[in-house]
Design a protein around this motif. Structure first.
Motif, PDB file in Angstrom:
ATOM      1  N   SER A   1      -5.145  13.511  -6.757  1.00 21.88           N
ATOM      2  CA  SER A   1      -4.511  12.704  -5.812  1.00 21.88           C
ATOM      3  C   SER A   1      -3.614  13.926  -4.810  1.00 21.88           C
ATOM      4  CB  SER A   1      -2.568  11.585  -6.566  1.00 21.88           C
ATOM      5  OG  SER A   1      -2.367  13.311  -7.581  1.00 21.88           O
ATOM      6  N   THR A   2      -2.629  13.411  -3.471  1.00 26.96           N
ATOM      7  CA  THR A   2      -1.851  14.157  -2.847  1.00 26.96           C
ATOM      8  C   THR A   2      -1.030  13.773  -2.643  1.00 26.96           C
ATOM      9  OG1 THR A   2      -2.511  12.934  -1.276  1.00 26.96           O
ATOM     10  CG2 THR A   2      -4.097  14.251  -1.412  1.00 26.96           C
TER      11      THR A   2
ATOM     12  N   VAL B   1      -8.076  14.421   3.401  1.00 26.87           N
ATOM     13  CA  VAL B   1      -8.266  15.861   2.129  1.00 26.87           C
ATOM     14  C   VAL B   1      -9.217  15.096   0.929  1.00 26.87           C
ATOM     15  CG1 VAL B   1      -7.394  16.360   0.372  1.00 26.87           C
ATOM     16  CG2 VAL B   1      -6.492  17.178   2.334  1.00 26.87           C
ATOM     17  N   MET B   2      -8.906  13.332   1.437  1.00 27.74           N
ATOM     18  CA  MET B   2      -9.912  12.798   0.533  1.00 27.74           C
ATOM     19  C   MET B   2     -11.239  12.626   0.250  1.00 27.74           C
ATOM     20  SD  MET B   2      -7.558  11.698  -2.019  1.00 27.74           S
ATOM     21  CE  MET B   2      -8.288  11.070  -2.877  1.00 27.74           C
ATOM     22  N   GLN B   3     -11.645  13.306   1.708  1.00 25.52           N
ATOM     23  CA  GLN B   3     -13.158  13.562   1.587  1.00 25.52           C
ATOM     24  C   GLN B   3     -14.044  14.229   0.604  1.00 25.52           C
ATOM     25  OE1 GLN B   3     -14.406  14.781   6.225  1.00 25.52           O
ATOM     26  NE2 GLN B   3     -12.210  15.112   5.742  1.00 25.52           N
TER      27      GLN B   3
ATOM     28  N   GLU C   1      -1.077   9.739   6.895  1.00 27.07           N
ATOM     29  CA  GLU C   1      -1.827   9.128   5.664  1.00 27.07           C
ATOM     30  C   GLU C   1      -3.198   9.850   6.515  1.00 27.07           C
ATOM     31  OE1 GLU C   1      -4.645   4.675   5.622  1.00 27.07           O
ATOM     32  OE2 GLU C   1      -2.441   4.860   6.815  1.00 27.07           O
ATOM     33  N   ASP C   2      -3.536  11.043   8.100  1.00 25.16           N
ATOM     34  CA  ASP C   2      -4.333  11.381   8.387  1.00 25.16           C
ATOM     35  C   ASP C   2      -4.725  12.394   7.629  1.00 25.16           C
ATOM     36  OD1 ASP C   2      -4.320   9.900  10.824  1.00 25.16           O
ATOM     37  OD2 ASP C   2      -3.265  10.606  11.958  1.00 25.16           O
TER      38      ASP C   2
ATOM     39  N   THR D   1       0.432  -1.007   0.275  1.00 22.52           N
ATOM     40  CA  THR D   1       0.129   0.284  -0.095  1.00 22.52           C
ATOM     41  C   THR D   1       1.137   1.238  -0.284  1.00 22.52           C
ATOM     42  OG1 THR D   1       0.054  -0.370   2.617  1.00 22.52           O
ATOM     43  CG2 THR D   1      -1.461  -0.918   0.683  1.00 22.52           C
ATOM     44  N   GLY D   2       1.824   1.217   0.612  1.00 22.87           N
ATOM     45  CA  GLY D   2       2.306   2.512   0.877  1.00 22.87           C
ATOM     46  C   GLY D   2       3.567   2.557  -0.704  1.00 22.87           C
TER      47      GLY D   2
END
Length: 207
Positions: free
Chosen positions: A198-199, A189-191, A183-184, A64-65
């Protein structure tokens, strides 16, 4: 499917995993590129097991990373990546603690040392957000992102940056290392995923 593509997707036995060399990965990527031209997936508009096989042949399973890193890297143009230099911050190396000189140290020094130990470690973070399209109102998106409150996270400033005609948001924030992870921040942001492509954490500097 062609024989060459079937050969690409053949998995080795579990007892003898294959470690791809950079040259082998580049070759597999070059073989997949023309098959994906003008298509979302190998079979067209819908994903299939063939996509999973090819994906894991390149990047492995459950990494995942690595997947997140590839997504961030792909959000930049080749020109932007070519302009990057050496890392600005070396990897942190833990230093051995110095022994106390003598038990008869002054009370003022003890209090000073106690204050330093009690201070929670913090970092200054630069965070990039790439919009899903040029039609996204970046200031409106930044306003929504900054309304999110979280213990250990303080939004500082933001700006709209542009490179090669593409715009993105650049946030500067301060975080408490024990309470907030990269990740937090990404999850906050991905809300707003419909507006976000992307971020990326561009910098994480200990204070």
């Amino acid at each position: 499917k062609s024989n060459s593509f079937c050969t690409l997707l053949v998995r080795p036995p579990m007892s003898a995993p294959v470690v791809n060399t950079p040259a082998e990965v580049a070759q597999k990527a070059a073989e997949l590129e023309p098959k994906l031209k003008g298509k979302l997936f190998l079979g067209g508009d819908a994903p299939s097991a063939a996509d999973v096989e090819a994906f894991e042949a390149l990047l492995g399973a459950h990494n995942t990373g690595l997947y997140r890193w590839v997504k961030h890297m792909a959000s930049f143009t080749e020109q932007e990546r070519a302009a990057w230099g050496e890392p600005t911050e070396p990897l942190a190396v833990a230093k051995p603690e110095k022994a106390e000189p003598k038990a008869a140290a002054s009370s003022s020094k003890k209090e000073e040392g106690k204050g330093k130990k009690d201070k929670a470690p913090q970092s200054a973070v630069t965070f990039h957000v790439v919009p899903s399209s040029a039609d996204v109102d970046l200031e409106a998106l930044a306003k929504k992102v900054r309304t999110n409150k979280r213990d250990g996270l303080a939004w500082r400033t933001h700006k709209v940056a542009e490179a090669d005609g593409a715009k993105k948001l650049v946030f500067h924030l301060t975080v408490a290392d024990e309470k907030v992870t990269a990740e937090d921040i990404e999850n906050v942001v991905m809300q707003y995923a419909p507006d976000v492509k992307s971020t990326e954490v561009a910098q994480w500097k200990k204070l």
